[in-house]
Design a protein around this motif. Structure first.
Motif, mmCIF file in Angstrom:
data_model
loop_
_atom_site.group_PDB
_atom_site.id
_atom_site.type_symbol
_atom_site.label_atom_id
_atom_site.label_comp_id
_atom_site.label_asym_id
_atom_site.label_seq_id
_atom_site.Cartn_x
_atom_site.Cartn_y
_atom_site.Cartn_z
ATOM 1 N N GLU A 54 26.945 -5.165 -28.956
ATOM 2 C CA GLU A 54 26.423 -5.844 -30.144
ATOM 3 C C GLU A 54 25.628 -4.867 -31.013
ATOM 4 O O GLU A 54 25.714 -4.896 -32.243
ATOM 5 C CB GLU A 54 25.531 -7.012 -29.726
ATOM 6 N N THR A 55 24.861 -4.006 -30.362
ATOM 7 C CA THR A 55 24.054 -3.030 -31.095
ATOM 8 C C THR A 55 24.930 -2.031 -31.836
ATOM 9 O O THR A 55 24.691 -1.714 -33.011
ATOM 10 C CB THR A 55 23.116 -2.290 -30.126
ATOM 11 N N LEU A 56 25.979 -1.547 -31.182
ATOM 12 C CA LEU A 56 26.892 -0.591 -31.821
ATOM 13 C C LEU A 56 27.681 -1.252 -32.952
ATOM 14 O O LEU A 56 27.906 -0.650 -34.002
ATOM 15 C CB LEU A 56 27.846 -0.007 -30.782
ATOM 16 N N ALA A 57 28.088 -2.491 -32.735
ATOM 17 C CA ALA A 57 28.858 -3.203 -33.765
ATOM 18 C C ALA A 57 28.028 -3.431 -35.023
ATOM 19 O O ALA A 57 28.568 -3.493 -36.134
ATOM 20 C CB ALA A 57 29.365 -4.533 -33.218
ATOM 21 N N GLY A 58 26.713 -3.540 -34.872
ATOM 22 C CA GLY A 58 25.853 -3.786 -36.012
ATOM 23 C C GLY A 58 25.235 -2.533 -36.602
ATOM 24 O O GLY A 58 24.440 -2.616 -37.546
ATOM 25 N N ALA A 59 25.599 -1.357 -36.059
ATOM 26 C CA ALA A 59 24.995 -0.104 -36.514
ATOM 27 C C ALA A 59 25.564 0.328 -37.860
ATOM 28 O O ALA A 59 26.746 0.143 -38.140
ATOM 29 C CB ALA A 59 25.221 0.996 -35.476
ATOM 30 N N SER A 60 24.718 0.921 -38.689
ATOM 31 C CA SER A 60 25.199 1.518 -39.934
ATOM 32 C C SER A 60 25.783 2.905 -39.670
ATOM 33 O O SER A 60 26.605 3.404 -40.446
ATOM 34 C CB SER A 60 24.055 1.624 -40.947
ATOM 35 N N TYR A 61 25.339 3.507 -38.568
ATOM 36 C CA TYR A 61 25.783 4.857 -38.213
ATOM 37 C C TYR A 61 25.493 5.041 -36.733
ATOM 38 O O TYR A 61 24.519 4.492 -36.201
ATOM 39 C CB TYR A 61 25.019 5.894 -39.046
ATOM 40 N N VAL A 62 26.342 5.806 -36.040
ATOM 41 C CA VAL A 62 26.155 6.041 -34.605
ATOM 42 C C VAL A 62 26.129 7.539 -34.346
ATOM 43 O O VAL A 62 26.992 8.284 -34.830
ATOM 44 C CB VAL A 62 27.282 5.388 -33.767
ATOM 45 N N LEU A 63 25.133 7.978 -33.578
ATOM 46 C CA LEU A 63 25.058 9.360 -33.106
ATOM 47 C C LEU A 63 25.324 9.364 -31.617
ATOM 48 O O LEU A 63 24.670 8.632 -30.858
ATOM 49 C CB LEU A 63 23.671 9.942 -33.385
ATOM 50 N N ALA A 64 26.287 10.161 -31.164
ATOM 51 C CA ALA A 64 26.631 10.264 -29.743
ATOM 52 C C ALA A 64 26.142 11.604 -29.215
ATOM 53 O O ALA A 64 26.547 12.658 -29.716
ATOM 54 C CB ALA A 64 28.142 10.134 -29.550
ATOM 55 N N PHE A 65 25.258 11.578 -28.213
ATOM 56 C CA PHE A 65 24.654 12.787 -27.674
ATOM 57 C C PHE A 65 25.131 13.039 -26.237
ATOM 58 O O PHE A 65 25.211 12.108 -25.421
ATOM 59 C CB PHE A 65 23.127 12.673 -27.648
ATOM 60 N N GLY A 66 25.421 14.284 -25.939
ATOM 61 C CA GLY A 66 25.739 14.705 -24.579
ATOM 62 C C GLY A 66 25.631 16.202 -24.504
ATOM 63 O O GLY A 66 25.585 16.897 -25.521
ATOM 64 N N SER A 67 25.570 16.751 -23.296
ATOM 65 C CA SER A 67 25.565 18.200 -23.128
ATOM 66 C C SER A 67 26.081 18.515 -21.729
ATOM 67 O O SER A 67 26.124 17.653 -20.861
ATOM 68 C CB SER A 67 24.157 18.778 -23.320
ATOM 69 N N GLY A 68 26.459 19.772 -21.532
ATOM 70 C CA GLY A 68 27.059 20.118 -20.251
ATOM 71 C C GLY A 68 28.540 19.781 -20.253
ATOM 72 O O GLY A 68 29.141 19.532 -21.302
#
Length: 288
Positions: free
Chosen positions: A123-137
């Motif tokens: 629900e939070t992602l569906a209502g987002a104006s923009y999404v930042l995806a973080f990961g490393s390794g």
């Protein structure tokens, strides 16, 4: 912390004959060496106690006592890698073990999946104006890219970032309505947790897919914990990443159902271009 075992393994070819004799004894039975006095070790290697002392100092240790402390620490950290359990060597047996491990891991993670957290994240992602995806390794970087691929097809504005400094900068400059989703297999990534903390300072919603009760989990507003048992065979790649991939797919489809018509319209446009410019039919997946 100095990795004595790793140092001995990598540098032994450059040692003197006496140092190589000491190295072979240490690497062959770390537990026994930890119980030996300097005199005992010297006698077994057929060298003098001063030679043992010089050997310890060459390794960066102040004394034989310091050497044993560091050796014990090195053994504790990498115990599985000192005397690994024998695994399969036949290709078919290896393949069977890999596939069985993946299946077991996915089912295990499914049985412990937090459906409520998954629904809130979707629900939070569906209502987002923009999404930042973080990961490393290794796997976490792949997962950040994977969620970016899944979400942009649904018409979601999304970008992945694998560099911790860039993650801090993006979190600080993100527009209102941005949601951050972070991945960490271990949950012990302090820099990723810091990026999430910064995102929280600017009022961004934070989702973490990681181990429960971990450093990264504590820095998030919504946590989707992923549970699995790690391999005992150290040569087999971790099956944990498949549990994370399954979690990403579940989350992506849930987001798609929440978005509804706009997501379907976005996918139809992508499929149209693939059919016209590449596939010639509608039977292929939605992109490679």
């Amino acid at each position: 912390m100095l990795d004595i075992v790793g140092l001995l393994q990598s540098e032994k070819d450059g040692f003197t004959r006496s140092e190589r004799a000491l190295t072979e004894i240490v690497l062959s039975d770390v537990d026994s060496v930890l119980k030996m006095s300097i005199v005992d070790l010297a006698a077994q290697a057929e060298v003098s106690p001063p030679t043992v002392t010089r050997f310890c100092r060459r390794l960066g240790c102040d004394s034989y006592a310091d050497f044993k402390v560091r050796l014990a620490q090195s053994r504790f950290v990498g115990q599985r890698y000192l005397a690994p359990t024998a695994g399969p060597v036949d290709v078919r047996d290896i393949a069977q073990g890999v596939v069985n491990g993946i299946q077991a891991t996915i089912y295990q993670s499914f049985e412990k999946l937090d459906f409520s957290a998954m629904d809130r994240a979707a629900e939070t992602l569906a209502g987002a104006s923009y999404v930042l995806a973080f990961g490393s390794g290794g796997a976490s970087s792949m997962l950040a890219g994977e969620i970016e691929t899944r979400l942009f097809r649904l018409g979601v504005k999304v970008a992945s970032s694998l560099d911790h400094q860039l993650q801090l900068m993006r979190a600080a400059s993100a527009p209102a309505g941005t949601v951050v989703i972070a991945f960490s297999l271990s949950g012990n990534n302090a820099q990723l947790a810091k990026a999430l903390a910064v995102a929280g300072e600017y009022g961004l919603k934070r989702i973490a897919i990681t181990r429960g009760n971990s450093m990264v989990a504590e820095a998030a507003d919504i946590v989707i914990p992923v549970h699995w048992h790690e391999n005992t065979d150290i040569l087999r790649p971790t099956p944990g990443r498949y549990a994370f991939l399954a979690t990403v797919d579940i989350l992506s489809q849930t987001v798609a159902t929440r978005l509804g018509t706009p997501a379907i319209a976005s996918m139809r446009r992508i499929k149209h271009q693939l059919v016209v410019n590449r596939d010639g039919d509608d039977a292929q997946p939605l992109g490679d």
